[in-house]
Design an enzyme around this catalytic site. Structure first.
Site, PDB file in Angstrom:
ATOM      1  CG  ASP A  29       1.388  -4.767  -2.847  1.00 33.58           C
ATOM      2  OD1 ASP A  29       0.708  -3.766  -3.092  1.00 33.58           O
ATOM      3  OD2 ASP A  29       1.214  -5.863  -3.444  1.00 33.58           O
ATOM      4  CB  ILE A  30       0.301 -10.032  -1.126  1.00 34.73           C
ATOM      5  CG1 ILE A  30       0.569 -11.479  -0.789  1.00 34.73           C
ATOM      6  CG2 ILE A  30      -0.725  -9.900  -2.218  1.00 34.73           C
ATOM      7  CD1 ILE A  30       1.266 -11.687   0.519  1.00 34.73           C
ATOM      8  CG  HIS A  93      -4.059   1.072  -0.873  1.00 33.94           C
ATOM      9  ND1 HIS A  93      -5.395   0.978  -1.177  1.00 33.94           N
ATOM     10  CD2 HIS A  93      -3.394   0.714  -2.000  1.00 33.94           C
ATOM     11  CE1 HIS A  93      -5.542   0.572  -2.425  1.00 33.94           C
ATOM     12  NE2 HIS A  93      -4.329   0.418  -2.958  1.00 33.94           N
ATOM     13  CG  HIS A  95       0.992   1.434  -3.933  1.00 31.79           C
ATOM     14  ND1 HIS A  95       1.035   0.075  -4.100  1.00 31.79           N
ATOM     15  CD2 HIS A  95      -0.268   1.804  -4.285  1.00 31.79           C
ATOM     16  CE1 HIS A  95      -0.129  -0.367  -4.547  1.00 31.79           C
ATOM     17  NE2 HIS A  95      -0.948   0.669  -4.675  1.00 31.79           N
TER      18      HIS A  95
HETATM   19  P1  AMP Z   1      -4.540  -0.577  -6.020  1.00 31.00           P
HETATM   20  O1  AMP Z   1      -5.891  -0.580  -5.338  1.00 31.00           O
HETATM   21  O2  AMP Z   1      -4.666  -0.470  -7.511  1.00 31.00           O
HETATM   22  O3  AMP Z   1      -3.612   0.466  -5.436  1.00 31.00           O
HETATM   23  O4  AMP Z   1      -3.859  -1.984  -5.765  1.00 31.00           O
HETATM   24  C1  AMP Z   1      -4.051  -2.688  -4.558  1.00 31.00           C
HETATM   25  C2  AMP Z   1      -2.740  -3.262  -4.083  1.00 31.00           C
HETATM   26  O5  AMP Z   1      -3.022  -4.074  -2.953  1.00 31.00           O
HETATM   27  C3  AMP Z   1      -2.003  -4.165  -5.101  1.00 31.00           C
HETATM   28  O6  AMP Z   1      -0.651  -3.730  -5.213  1.00 31.00           O
HETATM   29  C4  AMP Z   1      -2.107  -5.556  -4.481  1.00 31.00           C
HETATM   30  O7  AMP Z   1      -0.981  -6.365  -4.731  1.00 31.00           O
HETATM   31  C5  AMP Z   1      -2.243  -5.236  -3.005  1.00 31.00           C
HETATM   32  N1  AMP Z   1      -2.967  -6.267  -2.249  1.00 31.00           N
HETATM   33  C6  AMP Z   1      -4.172  -6.796  -2.517  1.00 31.00           C
HETATM   34  N2  AMP Z   1      -4.515  -7.713  -1.599  1.00 31.00           N
HETATM   35  C7  AMP Z   1      -3.490  -7.756  -0.703  1.00 31.00           C
HETATM   36  C8  AMP Z   1      -3.228  -8.507   0.488  1.00 31.00           C
HETATM   37  N3  AMP Z   1      -4.114  -9.407   0.959  1.00 31.00           N
HETATM   38  N4  AMP Z   1      -2.073  -8.296   1.139  1.00 31.00           N
HETATM   39  C9  AMP Z   1      -1.177  -7.408   0.683  1.00 31.00           C
HETATM   40  N5  AMP Z   1      -1.363  -6.655  -0.424  1.00 31.00           N
HETATM   41  C10 AMP Z   1      -2.499  -6.842  -1.124  1.00 31.00           C
END
Ligand code: AMP
Length: 132
Positions: A29-30, A93, A95
């Protein structure tokens, strides 16, 4: 239009890759809550995890379990916290977050600012652990 995660799977935008097979992809996660915070996704773009068909759903959790095992060998922690939110990115996704207390799962917390080198090292080490 493709989700940002589909673009990651296709290599159209970069990611710190942890593991991949024909069905799934795992990457850091970025905006991590902890070092080693990883996302596990199906390559198929399905917005809501409860819409993932039964067979793929079971395989997704099986893959995530293996990724979680790899993370915990690299990042010292009491447990790997596991959650699904999906309010931000409409592509299923999971976590996986190294945690020592329940507060480490608080998404309102300030995220870690890791350097590219730190991300690369984590990805390399977790990826190696995954292959063992
Ligand atoms: P959520 O949809 O609420 O579970 O959150 C989306 C997650 O994706 C967040 O923790 C972001 O930090 C992560 N995220 C979004 N864009 C990217 C990316 N390009 N690379 C890695 N993680 C990402």
């Amino acid at each position: 239009m493709s989700s940002i995660f589909t673009k990651i799977v296709k290599g159209e935008i970069p990611s710190y890759k942890i593991a991949e097979n024909e069905l799934f992809y795992a990457f850091l996660d970025i905006n991590p809550l902890a070092k080693g915070h990883t996302l596990v996704i199906p390559k198929q773009e399905i917005d809501y995890i409860l819409d993932v068909d039964e067979d793929l759903h079971a395989k997704l959790w099986n893959f995530a379990q293996k990724v979680g095992r790899a993370i915990e060998t690299v990042v010292p922690c009491k447990r790997i916290g596991i959650t699904v939110i999906g309010l931000e990115v409409p592509h299923t996704h999971i976590h996986l977050i190294p945690i020592n207390s329940i507060y480490d799962m608080d998404f309102k917390k300030e995220k870690l600012a890791l350097s590219a080198e730190e991300f690369q090292d984590l990805a390399k080490n977790i990826s190696s652990a995954f292959k063992k």
